[in-house]
Design a protein around this motif. Structure first.
Motif, PDB file in Angstrom:
ATOM      1  N   TRP A  33      29.446  63.182  55.896  1.00 17.25           N
ATOM      2  CA  TRP A  33      30.212  62.597  56.791  1.00 17.25           C
ATOM      3  C   TRP A  33      30.119  61.151  55.822  1.00 17.25           C
ATOM      4  N   GLU A  34      28.923  60.446  55.109  1.00 18.74           N
ATOM      5  CA  GLU A  34      29.074  59.049  55.348  1.00 18.74           C
ATOM      6  C   GLU A  34      29.711  58.851  53.809  1.00 18.74           C
ATOM      7  N   GLU A  35      29.955  59.859  52.749  1.00 18.13           N
ATOM      8  CA  GLU A  35      30.497  59.148  51.423  1.00 18.13           C
ATOM      9  C   GLU A  35      31.920  58.835  51.779  1.00 18.13           C
ATOM     10  N   ALA A  36      33.074  58.668  50.838  1.00 19.19           N
ATOM     11  CA  ALA A  36      34.259  58.298  50.801  1.00 19.19           C
ATOM     12  C   ALA A  36      34.415  59.572  49.941  1.00 19.19           C
ATOM     13  N   LEU A  37      35.309  59.627  49.908  1.00  8.84           N
ATOM     14  CA  LEU A  37      36.129  60.340  48.390  1.00  8.84           C
ATOM     15  C   LEU A  37      37.027  59.670  47.926  1.00  8.84           C
ATOM     16  N   THR A  51      52.902  58.655  37.512  1.00  7.74           N
ATOM     17  CA  THR A  51      51.556  57.914  36.183  1.00  7.74           C
ATOM     18  C   THR A  51      51.431  57.290  37.419  1.00  7.74           C
ATOM     19  N   CYS A  52      49.290  57.221  36.774  1.00 10.91           N
ATOM     20  CA  CYS A  52      48.859  55.904  37.964  1.00 10.91           C
ATOM     21  C   CYS A  52      48.007  55.524  36.435  1.00 10.91           C
ATOM     22  N   SER A  53      47.643  53.969  37.107  1.00 10.13           N
ATOM     23  CA  SER A  53      46.548  53.494  35.760  1.00 10.13           C
ATOM     24  C   SER A  53      45.515  53.682  35.946  1.00 10.13           C
ATOM     25  N   GLU A  54      44.699  53.325  35.118  1.00 12.63           N
ATOM     26  CA  GLU A  54      42.886  53.663  35.424  1.00 12.63           C
ATOM     27  C   GLU A  54      42.753  52.734  36.331  1.00 12.63           C
ATOM     28  N   ASN A  55      43.575  51.344  36.739  1.00 10.07           N
ATOM     29  CA  ASN A  55      43.342  50.593  38.103  1.00 10.07           C
ATOM     30  C   ASN A  55      43.565  50.451  39.365  1.00 10.07           C
ATOM     31  N   GLU A  56      43.976  52.087  39.456  1.00 12.70           N
ATOM     32  CA  GLU A  56      44.777  52.266  41.017  1.00 12.70           C
ATOM     33  C   GLU A  56      43.666  53.164  41.342  1.00 12.70           C
ATOM     34  N   SER A  57      43.455  52.886  43.104  1.00 11.28           N
ATOM     35  CA  SER A  57      42.968  54.443  43.491  1.00 11.28           C
ATOM     36  C   SER A  57      42.699  53.905  44.816  1.00 11.28           C
ATOM     37  N   LEU A  58      42.837  55.675  45.743  1.00 14.45           N
ATOM     38  CA  LEU A  58      42.500  55.598  46.679  1.00 14.45           C
ATOM     39  C   LEU A  58      41.118  56.427  47.290  1.00 14.45           C
ATOM     40  N   TYR A  59      41.119  55.083  48.013  1.00 17.14           N
ATOM     41  CA  TYR A  59      40.088  55.417  49.112  1.00 17.14           C
ATOM     42  C   TYR A  59      39.662  56.233  50.733  1.00 17.14           C
ATOM     43  N   VAL A  60      39.098  57.090  51.054  1.00 14.26           N
ATOM     44  CA  VAL A  60      39.575  57.846  51.605  1.00 14.26           C
ATOM     45  C   VAL A  60      38.499  58.505  52.960  1.00 14.26           C
ATOM     46  N   PHE A  61      37.887  58.023  53.599  1.00 13.01           N
ATOM     47  CA  PHE A  61      36.702  58.005  54.625  1.00 13.01           C
ATOM     48  C   PHE A  61      36.784  58.649  55.927  1.00 13.01           C
ATOM     49  N   SER A  62      35.489  59.518  55.868  1.00  8.78           N
ATOM     50  CA  SER A  62      35.823  60.071  57.182  1.00  8.78           C
ATOM     51  C   SER A  62      36.324  59.681  58.133  1.00  8.78           C
TER      52      SER A  62
END
Length: 200
Positions: A33-37, A51-62
């Protein structure tokens, strides 16, 4: 100076099951529960349908926050819709209400930290994760602060009656108010871990 990384944070739910998303995305990891995906590359491309570039990302938190890094406004709805398919607790109505934005600038001669951006001479991977974590907790806390204000508005008349010695308040009302206060405190200190420093 390099192109800035733009972090945009939203609250999408009270809680999200990261392991469910990891299983569906064939990510071989169990999340606590303390880690982000963190999704990028191929996994993020599947969510966005491009297609996503290498500088694009998504963080999902519980605890229900998501942080998009360098994603366009057009990508927002795709992310929210995808999360809704994973968890029906995702509330698209309030998503834009709990929002914050921050930038990471790289290439300055020394570190500069403001409320809107941080400028660093050299990029390190931990910086993005740290910014995402702080921003995610910030928007989650904003939601909890509003919930606390609502609770206090409802509880204030009960407190006034108790102070004046009027004890004709039903046990149900007192129990309900106590439960709301306890839930709000639990969400802010235990679930969001607002008092804890991130491991990173």
């Amino acid at each position: 100076m390099d192109t800035p990384s733009v972090f945009r944070a939203f609250v999408v739910a009270g809680e999200l099951d990261l392991n469910r998303k990891a299983e569906r995305g064939q990510i071989p990891k169990k999340y606590t529960w303390e880690e982000a995906l963190m999704l990028n590359g191929e996994h993020l491309s599947e969510v966005l349908g491009r297609t996503c570039s290498e500088n694009e990302s998504l963080y999902v938190f519980s605890f229900g926050s998501v942080v998009m890094v360098n994603l366009s406004l057009e990508d927002d709805q795709k992310v929210f819709s995808h999360l809704k398919t994973l968890d029906n607790r995702v509330n698209q109505k309030d998503i834009k209400h709990y929002y914050d934005k921050y930038e990471l600038l790289i290439g300055g001669s020394e570190m500069e930290l403001t409320d809107k951006y941080v400028s660093v001479p050299v990029y390190h991977l931990f910086q993005a994760e740290l910014i995402a974590t702080v921003l995610a907790k910030s928007v989650a806390l904003k939601k909890i602060e509003e919930q606390q204000a609502d609770i206090m508005d409802k509880v204030e008349p009960l407190i006034d009656k108790l102070e004046r010695g009027r004890l004709r308040i039903s046990d149900k009302k007192i129990a309900n108010a106590t439960a709301h206060i306890a839930r709000c405190e639990y969400n802010s200190t235990a679930y969001i871990m607002i008092l804890d420093k991130p491991d990173i």
